[in-house]
Design a protein around this motif. Sequence first.
Motif, PDB file in Angstrom:
ATOM      1  N   GLU A 195     -25.224  65.662  54.730  1.00 44.18           N
ATOM      2  CA  GLU A 195     -24.146  66.582  54.359  1.00 44.18           C
ATOM      3  C   GLU A 195     -23.201  66.812  55.538  1.00 44.18           C
ATOM      4  N   LEU A 196     -23.746  66.920  56.710  1.00 43.99           N
ATOM      5  CA  LEU A 196     -22.942  67.113  57.904  1.00 43.99           C
ATOM      6  C   LEU A 196     -22.020  65.918  58.119  1.00 43.99           C
ATOM      7  N   ILE A 197     -22.543  64.729  57.924  1.00 42.01           N
ATOM      8  CA  ILE A 197     -21.741  63.510  58.072  1.00 42.01           C
ATOM      9  C   ILE A 197     -20.626  63.497  57.023  1.00 42.01           C
ATOM     10  N   LYS A 198     -20.914  63.927  55.795  1.00 41.20           N
ATOM     11  CA  LYS A 198     -19.893  63.986  54.740  1.00 41.20           C
ATOM     12  C   LYS A 198     -18.781  64.957  55.124  1.00 41.20           C
ATOM     13  N   HIS A 199     -19.178  66.141  55.617  1.00 42.44           N
ATOM     14  CA  HIS A 199     -18.181  67.143  56.014  1.00 42.44           C
ATOM     15  C   HIS A 199     -17.297  66.624  57.161  1.00 42.44           C
TER      16      HIS A 199
END
Length: 137
Positions: free
Chosen positions: A3-7
Amino acid sequence: MKELIKHLTSISEALSALTAKVEKMAEAFEKEAVQAKSAKKKAAPKTAKKKIIPQKKVAAKKKAAPKKAEQTAKARESGSMLDTIYELISSGDEGTMVAEIREKSGLTSRQVNNAIYKLKQKGKIDAISKGVYVKKE
């Protein structure tokens, strides 16, 4: 972690899009500035030919001239400027201020400062503090 990578990826894409928009706006602004300069250059020769001096300024200069002439004439009547200023400084027991010299002699600030400089160079006066002078003993 995913999720962090997506954000971070979405933020990076948004920043890239904003950067592209800012670059387009800057290019448009530069084009407008170039057009405005070329328009001013075309219009400038028409207005640059005429130079008008306002009458008020010319009249003010003519009125100021007699004042200086009166001051220098007043100083000449009593001898040379150096003698006059040296006498004023000599007469003061505790020192004579530059403002006092200007008032009594009727000379301009520049004339008084030049005379004081010359008297100091000749060794006739000393400065006891800033703007206060006494006869050298």
